[in-house]
Design a protein around this motif. Sequence first.
Motif, short mmCIF file in Angstrom:
data_model
loop_
_atom_site.label_atom_id
_atom_site.label_comp_id
_atom_site.label_asym_id
_atom_site.label_seq_id
_atom_site.Cartn_x
_atom_site.Cartn_y
_atom_site.Cartn_z
N ARG A 151 106.71 96.26 -25.58
CA ARG A 151 107.11 96.70 -24.22
C ARG A 151 105.91 96.78 -23.31
NH1 ARG A 151 111.36 101.24 -26.01
NH2 ARG A 151 113.10 99.81 -26.33
N GLY A 155 106.09 94.09 -20.33
CA GLY A 155 106.59 94.70 -19.09
C GLY A 155 107.93 94.10 -18.74
N GLU A 156 108.02 93.49 -17.54
CA GLU A 156 109.29 92.91 -17.10
C GLU A 156 109.40 91.43 -17.44
OE1 GLU A 156 111.72 94.77 -15.25
OE2 GLU A 156 110.43 96.35 -16.04
N ARG A 158 109.73 87.66 -19.15
CA ARG A 158 110.76 87.08 -20.02
C ARG A 158 110.10 86.32 -21.18
NH1 ARG A 158 116.08 84.76 -17.42
NH2 ARG A 158 116.59 85.15 -19.59
N ILE A 180 112.81 94.42 -25.78
CA ILE A 180 112.98 94.00 -24.37
C ILE A 180 114.39 93.51 -24.07
CG2 ILE A 180 110.53 93.46 -24.03
CD1 ILE A 180 111.38 90.44 -24.32
N GLN A 183 115.67 90.40 -21.80
CA GLN A 183 114.53 89.61 -21.32
C GLN A 183 114.18 88.51 -22.33
OE1 GLN A 183 112.65 93.65 -20.23
NE2 GLN A 183 111.01 92.17 -20.01
#
Length: 454
Positions: A151, A155-156, A158, A180, A183
């Motif tokens: 994580r 982060g965000e 993919r 995630i 993602q």
Amino acid sequence: MPDAPDLDPAILTSGVPLLGICYGMQLIAHRLGGELVKLDRAEYGPAVLRIDDARSPLFAGVPRESRVWMSHGDSVVRLPSGFTSLASTERCAVAAMGDATRKVYGVQFHPEVVHTEHGRVILENFLSRIAEVPRDWAMESFVDAAIAEIRERLGEARAICALSGGVDSAVAATLVARAIGKQLTCIFVDHGLLRKGEAEQVISAFRDVLHLDVRAIDARERFLEALSGVDDPERKRIIIGHEFIAIFEEAARAIPGVRFLVQGTLYPDVIESKTPESKAGQKIKSHHNVGGLPERMHLELLEPLRMLFKDEVRALGRVLGLPEPIVRRQPFPGPGLAVRIIGDVTAERLQILRDADAIVREEIDRAPLSPHPWQYFAVLTPVRSVGVMGDGRTYANLVAVRAITSEDGMTADWARLPPELLERISTRIVNEVRGVNRVAYDITSKPPATVEWE
Ligand code: XMP
């Protein structure tokens, strides 16, 4: 002595307990002022270890003499100050050394291989009696730590992962998905070269049981076309590798904003890729781990299993709730059944092999064998021979059955299957698989043969 960037010299004086194995012991000796010589003839294989200092905690519970595995071309001839020699073999005066005050030890032999009789005890002695490591490691805590780390790193962002059906990519994908969620997109390229029912099993396990986002690509025709008329196994491997990467790349490009590629690299792969003799092995596996793709697509690699061994990956898979058939899956070549069909790969020959192989697996799975073979499968040979069935003459294929016992596939022995089991396998294959009228059992060990026929 070649430079070893992996060993930070500061660690030698930091007070951290250390055990150097083989080259590791030589590095410690060299860095702390000892002396090494090159042997006229490298020592490779079994040797008898004689313990010279039986009071050393490293050898608690180990007999005075025992069998160890050696593999070295250099030897320590002068110890660094503070060290004493703890054990020797006929050809190696310092087979183990230690400095009890600094808690720094070295063994010239390999305690981690099965050929070293008391290797496990020696490693445990180091961990519990010298390093005093508490025994509180649990797979669950590995999962928590790995998820937090993934994580934090992603982060965000993919990620994508190629599912092969094998346990490594399955566990890696499941772990990353835990961290995630959506993602992660998994791509499963169905090359049509898996065993009977396997493609469906993979898709359903990941979609329905684990609820992962899986894009399945039916590329069976494309692979058959690419393989048409090819009978050289090495060319088959190369063609399958190229095709796989091309298809995976197309699929990956269709997913916007991907930054990471998840791979099920294990610790042995990490070690192997650092040794020059592993080049051939790496190449064999290259299509498996979509080699070359990260650079071309500017993807960063995420390898959450790189500190684990295979049995630990299986344990992790169970903790993550992976279905047992996937966790226990036998080793299987990346190019799949294409290398178990000797000669041309066609839809018809694939069907014959898949059906025969399913019978072999079903019968052996069901039999109460001890030890249970490590790997077992059918091979479709290019041999056709005459037979009689009913009152007619047949001219059909010869299927070979291979079943081996092994620790790791590096060496193997043919499994002594009971004759009744072999009979059942043979009768069922000839009766149930169209196009087969003869079954042979492979009674060759590795070496001199290999596990796969190709
Ligand atoms: P050989 O035939 O070299 O096989 O004795 C040793 C073990 O390796 C497996 N094998 C492979 N595994 N990708 C893999 O992940 C491959 O391309 C591959 N080729 C062989 C084989 O099934 C046996 O367990």
